[in-house]
Design an enzyme around this catalytic site. Structure first.
Site, PDB file in Angstrom:
ATOM      1  N   ASP A  61      71.761  30.471 105.460  1.00 48.06           N
ATOM      2  CA  ASP A  61      71.917  30.542 104.011  1.00 48.06           C
ATOM      3  C   ASP A  61      70.520  30.584 103.403  1.00 48.06           C
ATOM      4  O   ASP A  61      69.562  30.134 104.034  1.00 48.06           O
ATOM      5  CB  ASP A  61      72.698  29.330 103.471  1.00 48.06           C
ATOM      6  CG  ASP A  61      73.411  29.624 102.156  1.00 48.06           C
ATOM      7  OD1 ASP A  61      74.644  29.483 102.110  1.00 48.06           O
ATOM      8  OD2 ASP A  61      72.730  29.989 101.186  1.00 48.06           O
ATOM      9  N   ASN A  69      78.513  25.550  91.724  1.00 49.56           N
ATOM     10  CA  ASN A  69      78.989  25.462  93.107  1.00 49.56           C
ATOM     11  C   ASN A  69      79.888  24.248  93.336  1.00 49.56           C
ATOM     12  O   ASN A  69      80.753  24.259  94.220  1.00 49.56           O
ATOM     13  CB  ASN A  69      77.817  25.341  94.083  1.00 49.56           C
ATOM     14  CG  ASN A  69      76.839  26.489  94.027  1.00 49.56           C
ATOM     15  OD1 ASN A  69      75.651  26.304  94.269  1.00 49.56           O
ATOM     16  ND2 ASN A  69      77.306  27.682  93.704  1.00 49.56           N
ATOM     17  N   GLN A  71      82.331  22.726  92.063  1.00 45.33           N
ATOM     18  CA  GLN A  71      83.784  22.718  91.888  1.00 45.33           C
ATOM     19  C   GLN A  71      84.500  22.977  93.206  1.00 45.33           C
ATOM     20  O   GLN A  71      85.670  22.647  93.371  1.00 45.33           O
ATOM     21  CB  GLN A  71      84.143  23.764  90.818  1.00 45.33           C
ATOM     22  CG  GLN A  71      85.560  24.241  90.787  1.00 45.33           C
ATOM     23  CD  GLN A  71      85.706  25.642  91.386  1.00 45.33           C
ATOM     24  OE1 GLN A  71      84.809  26.140  92.061  1.00 45.33           O
ATOM     25  NE2 GLN A  71      86.846  26.258  91.134  1.00 45.33           N
ATOM     26  N   ASP A 129      81.067  36.123 101.271  1.00 45.37           N
ATOM     27  CA  ASP A 129      81.924  36.576 100.170  1.00 45.37           C
ATOM     28  C   ASP A 129      81.636  38.002  99.752  1.00 45.37           C
ATOM     29  O   ASP A 129      81.933  38.389  98.623  1.00 45.37           O
ATOM     30  CB  ASP A 129      81.764  35.644  98.963  1.00 45.37           C
ATOM     31  CG  ASP A 129      80.337  35.641  98.408  1.00 45.37           C
ATOM     32  OD1 ASP A 129      79.457  36.302  99.003  1.00 45.37           O
ATOM     33  OD2 ASP A 129      80.098  34.983  97.374  1.00 45.37           O
ATOM     34  N   CYS A 187      84.261  36.384  93.664  1.00 48.85           N
ATOM     35  CA  CYS A 187      84.769  35.132  93.111  1.00 48.85           C
ATOM     36  C   CYS A 187      84.046  34.777  91.819  1.00 48.85           C
ATOM     37  O   CYS A 187      84.616  34.136  90.935  1.00 48.85           O
ATOM     38  CB  CYS A 187      84.617  34.007  94.133  1.00 48.85           C
ATOM     39  SG  CYS A 187      85.745  34.144  95.536  1.00 48.85           S
ATOM     40  N   CYS A 336      80.204  42.378  79.372  1.00 52.35           N
ATOM     41  CA  CYS A 336      81.157  41.559  80.135  1.00 52.35           C
ATOM     42  C   CYS A 336      80.406  40.316  80.581  1.00 52.35           C
ATOM     43  O   CYS A 336      79.509  39.839  79.880  1.00 52.35           O
ATOM     44  CB  CYS A 336      81.733  42.339  81.306  1.00 52.35           C
ATOM     45  SG  CYS A 336      80.515  42.866  82.526  1.00 52.35           S
TER      46      CYS A 336
END
Length: 378
Positions: A61, A69, A71, A129, A187, A336
């Site tokens: 990583d 993060n 949550q 992801d 996500c 957006c």
């Protein structure tokens, strides 16, 4: 290698399982797993594999712990905000189990380093992801002959399987080609239920242990689908394809440019860049006499979190059906969350005859960061 008295005490509930016992626990101690990612899926995987006594856990990583993060990324905490995720992860895992080794690899996984990083480990567990990294992990595992314990999550749904295990299918057998760029939101764009990675990541840890011990019925050739809202598991068969470009001929495989592979329309998109404004240019425009309309193409629940005053809300999915609400003679600045959906909206408007349309670069996140720090981010 054997177990110390402290390890025997710690793993006693494993040791009384006849399917595992002393020999199985000693085997776990000798084994290794590489986790690709220390986020939502990597967190429960790392915690349960460390607690189970897997002797060597590597983690790849390069990110830092962010408040958004917490949550779902239960490996980290408020006290580690701003720290390297690897630093946070290592401290937590060694506190959980000091008998294991945690190896931190703080770099971006790439075609240049994947084979070297994967080679020392028995199992690779994919907690990423994004599609480029998933294809990279798959191909590197195929070349090296490593099992790939795969999981993915989005909103309320998750997937799990084990690729490249004892002649079973690989990721390319299931997804021979990536989806068109932008078709599947991340996500960060679509959201994810906080407990969902806990479910899928724990199941991944379960499969890692089974693979390491050659125990039970490993989820190879089976894609497990989980729907958290309906509390339902389904299972689809996935078979190894004789025509698969990866596992049908691993000796011919080479690692490629996966960003380009997953963005086949990249060069064409670059040639058709939509007109854009920076947040600073928008801020100047708001303070001038130049008339324009700010158009928000996010979803209503996103606008409830934060919004730029004066913006008209038309979600991207409704835009084509609501063009009659817009004046083709008006100047529009479209935004957006981060700029991806609004770029699509600008293209729709331009193709529909609108001329003075601009995409807000970086979206409302950039606006909150550079113009209005009091605005909540999400």
């Amino acid at each position: 290698m054997g177990l110390s008295q402290g390890e025997i005490n710690r793993y006693s509930r494993h040791l009384i399982l006849p399917e595992l016992g002393m020999s199985g626990q000693e085997m776990l101690k000798e084994k290794s797993v590489l986790l690709v990612g220390a986020g939502g899926l990597g967190s429960p995987m790392a915690l349960y594999l460390a607690a189970a006594g897997v002797g060597r856990i590597g983690i790849v990583d390069f990110d830092v712990v962010d408040e958004s993060n917490l949550q779902r990324q239960i490996l980290h905490g408020t006290s580690t905000l701003g720290q390297s995720k690897l630093e946070s992860a290592k401290a937590r895992l060694l506190d959980l189990n000091p008998y294991i080794e945690v190896i931190c690899i703080e770099e971006r996984l790439s075609s240049e380093n994947a084979l070297e990083l994967f080679e020392p480990y028995d199992v690779i567990a994919d907690g990423t992801d994004n599609f480029p990294t998933r294809y990279l992990v798959n191909d590197a595992c195929v070349i090296l002959g490593k099992p790939n314990v795969y999981g993915s999550i989005f909103r309320f749904e998750g997937q799990l399987t084990v690729f490249n295990y004892k002649g079973g299918p690989c990721y390319r057998c299931l997804y021979s080609e990536p989806p068109p760029p932008g078709l599947v939101p991340s996500c960060a764009e679509g959201g994810v239920l906080g407990v969902l990675p806990g479910v899928i990541g724990s199941l991944q840890a379960n499969e890692v242990i089974k693979v390491l011990l050659n125990l039970g019925d490993v989820a190879s050739g089976r894609l497990i689908l989980y729907d958290a809202l309906k509390m339902r598991f389904r299972e689809l068969k996935c078979r190894r394809l004789p025509s698969c470009t990866a596992c049908s001929a691993p000796e011919k495989m080479t690692l490629i440019d996966y960003e380009q592979f997953c963005s086949p329309a990249g060069p064409q998109v670059a040639n058709e860049e939509v007109p854009a404004l920076s947040v600073h240019q928008l801020d100047e425009k708001r303070g001038s006499d130049s008339p324009f309309q700010l158009l928000d193409v996010r979803e209503p629940h996103e606008q409830e979190i934060c919004c730029i005053s004066g913006a008209k809300l038309i979600p991207l999915g409704q835009l084509k059906d609501r063009l009659s609400e817009l004046d083709q003679g008006q100047v529009y600045v479209v935004h957006c969350k981060s700029g991806a959906r609004s770029a699509k909206a600008v293209r729709i408007l331009l193709d529909s005859g609108f001329e003075n349309v601009y995409n807000l670069e970086g979206g409302i996140l950039e606006w909150a960061s550079k113009i209005d720090p009091s605005m909540p981010s999400y």
